[in-house]
Motif scaffolding. Structure first.
Motif, mmCIF file in Angstrom:
data_model
loop_
_atom_site.group_PDB
_atom_site.id
_atom_site.type_symbol
_atom_site.label_atom_id
_atom_site.label_comp_id
_atom_site.label_asym_id
_atom_site.label_seq_id
_atom_site.Cartn_x
_atom_site.Cartn_y
_atom_site.Cartn_z
ATOM 1 N N ALA A 23 -1.369 5.137 0.083
ATOM 2 C CA ALA A 23 -2.211 4.145 -0.584
ATOM 3 C C ALA A 23 -1.502 2.801 -0.683
ATOM 4 O O ALA A 23 -2.112 1.739 -0.482
ATOM 5 N N ALA A 24 -0.197 2.817 -0.969
ATOM 6 C CA ALA A 24 0.566 1.574 -1.074
ATOM 7 C C ALA A 24 0.613 0.833 0.261
ATOM 8 O O ALA A 24 0.490 -0.398 0.313
ATOM 9 N N VAL A 25 0.791 1.579 1.347
ATOM 10 C CA VAL A 25 0.834 0.951 2.675
ATOM 11 C C VAL A 25 -0.502 0.316 2.997
ATOM 12 O O VAL A 25 -0.575 -0.849 3.440
ATOM 13 N N TYR A 26 -1.587 1.041 2.788
ATOM 14 C CA TYR A 26 -2.901 0.475 3.111
ATOM 15 C C TYR A 26 -3.267 -0.663 2.163
ATOM 16 O O TYR A 26 -3.927 -1.632 2.576
ATOM 17 N N LEU A 27 -2.837 -0.591 0.918
ATOM 18 C CA LEU A 27 -3.027 -1.712 0.000
ATOM 19 C C LEU A 27 -2.293 -2.939 0.516
ATOM 20 O O LEU A 27 -2.838 -4.049 0.529
ATOM 21 N N ALA A 28 -1.056 -2.761 0.961
ATOM 22 C CA ALA A 28 -0.275 -3.887 1.467
ATOM 23 C C ALA A 28 -0.932 -4.509 2.695
ATOM 24 O O ALA A 28 -0.978 -5.738 2.838
ATOM 25 N N ARG A 29 -1.447 -3.675 3.579
ATOM 26 C CA ARG A 29 -2.088 -4.200 4.788
ATOM 27 C C ARG A 29 -3.406 -4.899 4.466
ATOM 28 O O ARG A 29 -3.708 -5.955 5.026
ATOM 29 N N VAL A 36 -0.749 -10.254 -4.136
ATOM 30 C CA VAL A 36 -0.543 -8.952 -4.765
ATOM 31 C C VAL A 36 0.891 -8.516 -4.494
ATOM 32 O O VAL A 36 1.285 -8.326 -3.336
ATOM 33 N N ALA A 37 1.675 -8.358 -5.539
ATOM 34 C CA ALA A 37 3.041 -7.863 -5.410
ATOM 35 C C ALA A 37 3.008 -6.356 -5.605
ATOM 36 O O ALA A 37 2.591 -5.867 -6.654
ATOM 37 N N ILE A 38 3.412 -5.623 -4.587
ATOM 38 C CA ILE A 38 3.295 -4.163 -4.587
ATOM 39 C C ILE A 38 4.680 -3.554 -4.729
ATOM 40 O O ILE A 38 5.540 -3.728 -3.863
ATOM 41 N N HIS A 39 4.903 -2.840 -5.807
ATOM 42 C CA HIS A 39 6.160 -2.139 -6.061
ATOM 43 C C HIS A 39 5.901 -0.642 -5.931
ATOM 44 O O HIS A 39 4.879 -0.148 -6.416
ATOM 45 N N TYR A 40 6.835 0.066 -5.323
ATOM 46 C CA TYR A 40 6.706 1.515 -5.210
ATOM 47 C C TYR A 40 7.803 2.178 -6.044
ATOM 48 O O TYR A 40 8.960 1.736 -6.018
ATOM 49 N N GLY A 52 15.780 4.994 6.641
ATOM 50 C CA GLY A 52 14.785 4.582 7.617
ATOM 51 C C GLY A 52 13.408 4.412 6.998
ATOM 52 O O GLY A 52 12.685 3.447 7.308
ATOM 53 N N MET A 53 13.041 5.318 6.102
ATOM 54 C CA MET A 53 11.750 5.188 5.423
ATOM 55 C C MET A 53 11.729 3.948 4.539
ATOM 56 O O MET A 53 10.767 3.173 4.548
ATOM 57 N N ARG A 54 12.781 3.755 3.777
ATOM 58 C CA ARG A 54 12.827 2.599 2.868
ATOM 59 C C ARG A 54 12.669 1.292 3.631
ATOM 60 O O ARG A 54 11.912 0.404 3.216
ATOM 61 N N LYS A 55 13.343 1.160 4.754
ATOM 62 C CA LYS A 55 13.248 -0.068 5.547
ATOM 63 C C LYS A 55 11.832 -0.271 6.084
ATOM 64 O O LYS A 55 11.326 -1.398 6.119
ATOM 65 N N ARG A 56 11.203 0.809 6.502
ATOM 66 C CA ARG A 56 9.840 0.693 7.029
ATOM 67 C C ARG A 56 8.852 0.334 5.941
ATOM 68 O O ARG A 56 7.894 -0.400 6.181
ATOM 69 N N TRP A 57 9.067 0.825 4.728
ATOM 70 C CA TRP A 57 8.195 0.435 3.622
ATOM 71 C C TRP A 57 8.355 -1.049 3.317
ATOM 72 O O TRP A 57 7.373 -1.740 3.046
ATOM 73 N N GLN A 58 9.574 -1.529 3.387
ATOM 74 C CA GLN A 58 9.804 -2.958 3.169
ATOM 75 C C GLN A 58 9.102 -3.786 4.241
ATOM 76 O O GLN A 58 8.537 -4.847 3.954
ATOM 77 N N GLN A 59 9.133 -3.314 5.480
ATOM 78 C CA GLN A 59 8.462 -4.017 6.568
ATOM 79 C C GLN A 59 6.946 -4.088 6.366
ATOM 80 O O GLN A 59 6.292 -4.998 6.878
#
Length: 310
Positions: A23-29, A36-40, A52-59
């Motif tokens: 949901a966070a990824v699709y919200l960001a896109r 909208v500042a999105i914090h996970y 690797g996951m953390r970096k991709r979430w930041q991207q």
């Protein structure tokens, strides 16, 4: 969580997923051009896959400041298997995942304090389900504190029976009722509500959330679309139908992508009807492709096609 998608001992794709993360990824896109500042909030290990996951979430545009690192544990793992109709079955390995012990992390108190500054906090009952009972009550207490402080609580019931012992049916309903009493906005799926409460129709679902004090409810109805009601201003629920999808490939993230699309519109000030329409449309796109999180090009094309700045 780490996601494996494919057939055992056959072709297998490794990526990542999880309901709130999806949901966070699709919200960001969806909210790419919105303020909208999105914090996970979660916990990972200190291994290469976690990094690797953390970096991709930041991207993706997600702030990972509150994704804590646990040197003694690793991320959870799940595998998706699909049938010929795109319906999925899961295998999970997450009993010792870092996220399960998030509230016991030495740095969680600082995260809990920081949450007071949020406008909206989105929570899934899967996150409640994986916690130890004491941690679950701690989280429910924190959510009440945040709600009392003016943070809007949004909630997806996302009922998964295998996460709750069979002899704890009453406990599950008590937890869900406590969550409903704390939330301002509920984004729920009728099939889950029916399985948990025995609802015969979505009107029963809406009535129960209204009695709990929840202000706004969206009930996802799968291929039919969704219904919504703002109890402060509407006397009846309204149906927002979805467009038919020619070929369903993978329903893994249907509800999660709906949540992301809905929240992006909702947080930008759109009406509930407009937010539901965007949620329906994004979910309809996602289920035509494999994996919980589809390629960025697909979502970019979708938002361009509906004349959204992306």
């Amino acid at each position: 969580m780490i996601e494996l998608n494919g057939q055992p001992f056959g072709s297998m794709q490794q990526t990542y997923g999880g309901d709130t993360l999806n949901a966070a990824v699709y919200l960001a896109r969806a909210a790419k051009q919105q303020p909208v500042a999105i914090h996970y909030v979660s916990a990972l290990g200190d291994d290469a896959l976690s990094e690797g996951m953390r970096k991709r979430w930041q991207q993706e545009g997600i702030n990972t400041e509150w994704v804590l690192r646990d040197s003694t544990r690793s991320p959870g793992l799940y595998m998706i298997q699909l049938d010929e109709h795109g319906e999925r079955s899961f295998l999970y390995w997450r009993e010792q995942s870092a996220a399960k012990y998030l509230l016991q992390h030495s740095e969680f108190a600082a995260v809990a304090e920081a949450l007071r500054s949020m406008d909206v906090l989105f929570v899934s009952c899967i996150s409640l389900a994986i916690l130890e009972p004491g941690d679950r009550q701690h989280l429910l207490g924190l959510l009440q504190t945040l709600a009392d402080a003016g943070v809007e609580i949004a909630f997806d019931s996302n009922y998964r029976p295998r996460l709750w012992p069979q002899d704890q049916g009453q406990t599950v309903r008590q937890v869900y009722q406590q969550m409903a009493e704390r939330c301002d906005l509920a984004l729920v799926t009728f099939d889950d509500e029916q399985a948990l409460w025995g609802d015969s129709d979505y009107q029963q679902t809406l009535a129960r959330y209204q009695r709990s004090g929840c202000g706004k409810v969206v009930v996802k109805l799968g291929a039919e679309g969704c219904v919504y009601q703002d109890f402060a201003s509407m006397t009846q629920a309204e149906l927002v139908p979805t467009q038919a999808v020619q070929q369903v490939v993978d329903t893994t993230s249907a509800g999660d992508s709906f949540n992301g699309g809905f929240l992006a519109a909702y947080l930008s000030g759109a009406s509930l009807s407009q937010a539901c329409k965007q949620g329906n449309g994004l979910a309809g796109l996602v289920i035509q492709h494999r994996g919980a999180i589809v390629a960025k090009d697909l979502t970019r094309s979708y938002f361009n096609s509906i004349n959204k700045d992306y």
